[in-house]
Design a protein around this motif. Structure first.
Motif, short mmCIF file in Angstrom:
data_model
loop_
_atom_site.label_atom_id
_atom_site.label_comp_id
_atom_site.label_asym_id
_atom_site.label_seq_id
_atom_site.Cartn_x
_atom_site.Cartn_y
_atom_site.Cartn_z
N GLU A 59 33.61 41.46 47.84
CA GLU A 59 34.45 40.53 47.59
C GLU A 59 34.32 39.41 49.03
O GLU A 59 35.05 38.53 48.96
CB GLU A 59 35.79 40.71 47.21
N ARG A 84 40.30 50.42 35.91
CA ARG A 84 41.74 50.06 36.32
C ARG A 84 42.01 50.15 37.84
O ARG A 84 41.30 50.95 38.38
CB ARG A 84 42.69 51.21 35.79
N PRO A 85 42.45 49.08 38.40
CA PRO A 85 42.85 47.94 37.79
C PRO A 85 41.75 46.87 37.18
O PRO A 85 40.73 46.81 37.93
CB PRO A 85 43.81 47.20 38.85
N ILE A 86 42.08 46.16 36.33
CA ILE A 86 41.06 45.21 35.80
C ILE A 86 40.84 44.07 36.52
O ILE A 86 39.65 43.48 36.85
CB ILE A 86 41.26 44.72 34.41
N GLU A 87 41.78 43.74 37.62
CA GLU A 87 41.49 42.75 38.39
C GLU A 87 40.32 43.03 39.65
O GLU A 87 39.51 42.17 39.93
CB GLU A 87 42.86 42.47 39.21
N SER A 88 40.36 44.23 40.04
CA SER A 88 39.35 44.77 40.65
C SER A 88 37.91 44.79 40.14
O SER A 88 37.02 44.03 40.51
CB SER A 88 39.45 46.00 41.23
N CYS A 89 37.87 44.94 38.77
CA CYS A 89 36.84 45.14 38.05
C CYS A 89 36.24 43.81 37.84
O CYS A 89 35.09 43.39 37.91
CB CYS A 89 36.73 45.60 36.64
N LEU A 90 37.14 42.68 37.43
CA LEU A 90 36.86 41.27 37.49
C LEU A 90 36.24 40.60 38.77
O LEU A 90 35.30 39.96 38.68
CB LEU A 90 37.96 40.46 37.25
N ALA A 91 36.88 41.04 39.82
CA ALA A 91 36.44 40.37 41.24
C ALA A 91 35.02 40.90 41.39
O ALA A 91 34.13 40.09 42.02
CB ALA A 91 37.57 40.65 42.42
N GLN A 92 34.81 42.15 41.30
CA GLN A 92 33.47 42.90 41.78
C GLN A 92 32.14 42.21 40.88
O GLN A 92 31.30 42.07 41.05
CB GLN A 92 33.54 44.41 41.75
N THR A 94 32.21 39.39 39.12
CA THR A 94 31.99 37.98 39.11
C THR A 94 31.72 37.46 40.67
O THR A 94 30.54 37.33 40.95
CB THR A 94 33.10 37.28 38.55
N TYR A 137 36.16 45.79 30.45
CA TYR A 137 35.21 46.60 31.03
C TYR A 137 33.70 46.13 30.75
O TYR A 137 33.10 45.48 31.53
CB TYR A 137 35.40 47.76 31.21
#
Length: 295
Positions: A59, A84-92, A94, A137
């Motif tokens: 990021e 989890r957390p899905i925010e970290s998955c989203l950031a990595q 995208t 995910y």
């Protein structure tokens, strides 16, 4: 995509970066590549604990100057395996992927580890099948794929869609849960009806498969390859196997809910015809190892 893609060949002197190389798959792959004779293998991670590893946060855009300036022949992205957390998955999957694509833009090949979860549920899938992910995910893994496929030329990106990976040092997942519960109250709780079906591939077999992908990269004509283990079990069958090997009887508690991303058959003929790959490990032998280790 063009019918013919002219990809580069890799040699044992090719400069390879494992992004996420200190993680579960990355540590195994680092060792496998070295054993196979690749002499210029580097690791990068957010913490970078090992000597010589690069400190890279997906990021943080300035971190990718290291990758761009080092002019790696290939970057294998092992990151983004987060639920989890899905925010970290989203950031990595995208912003992080956009940074990575930019860092590889000049001449570096990017190999992305993705998931067969992108196909969703159904009877059969192959690489050309439509994608219909059913979980956040899997959806984000598909987003990462699209960013890479659209951001790099045909000859410098490859998506490897993997089935479930297991192995002796795996700290989490269904096998760790079954083993731990066998030694405690033997009560199992699952959030589906037990029909969840998965294909399993040992981490050492996966690493060998990736080596064979590198060895045959110049022959690959497609942007996506499935790599699927031949061992196929649903939850009930896994529990049966553990009961047999550990000589226990579990109490099985299921929810009356159909599982997500539940494809009943997935082809990886494209990969196997390219490499003549065959597994060296089986799930049953792995469970035998767990029993021996427990005793």
């Amino acid at each position: 995509m063009p019918l013919s893609v002219f990809r580069k060949s890799f040699t044992k002197e090719s400069k390879i970066l494992l992004l996420g190389g200190e993680g579960y798959i990355g540590s195994h792959l680092f060792q496998k590549l070295n054993t196979h004779g690749f002499s210029r293998v580097y690791s990068a991670s957010r913490s970078a604990k090992n000597p010589g590893s690069l400190r890279v946060d997906l990021e943080h855009c300035p971190d990718f100057d290291q990758i761009r300036n080092a002019k790696f022949d290939v970057v294998i992205n092992l990151t983004g395996q987060i639920t989890r957390p899905i925010e970290s998955c989203l950031a990595q999957n995208t912003v992080g992927i956009q940074h990575l694509v930019s860092a590889c833009a000049d001449s570096t090949v990017l190999i992305q580890l993705s998931s067969v979860g992108v196909y969703g549920s159904g009877d059969f899938a192959e690489e050309n099948s439509p994608c219909n992910p059913e979980t956040p995910y899997s959806t984000l893994k598909l987003v990462a794929e699209r960013l890479i496929l659209n951001g790099l030329p045909d000859d410098r990106r490859l998506i490897l869609r993997l089935s479930n990976i297991y192995g002796s040092t795996q700290p989490k997942g269904v096998f760790a849960y079954l083993k731990r519960t066998a030694g405690s109250d033997r009560v199992l709780d699952f959030n589906n009806d037990g029909s969840l079906l998965r294909f399993f591939l040992h981490v050492e077999d996966l690493c060998q498969a990736i080596v064979q992908v590198l060895d045959n990269y110049d022959k690959i004509k497609d942007p996506i390859l499935n790599i699927i283990g031949k061992d196929k079990f649903n939850i009930h069958q896994l529990i049966d196997l553990f009961e047999e090997k550990f000589r226990v009887k579990y109490q099985r508690n299921f929810e009356p809910v159909k599982p997500y991303d539940n494809m009943r058959s997935i082809s990886d003929d494209r990969f196997r015809n390219l490499t003549n790959f065959e597994e060296m490990f089986t799930l049953e032998s792995y469970v035998n190892e767990l029993v021996n280790y427990a005793h």
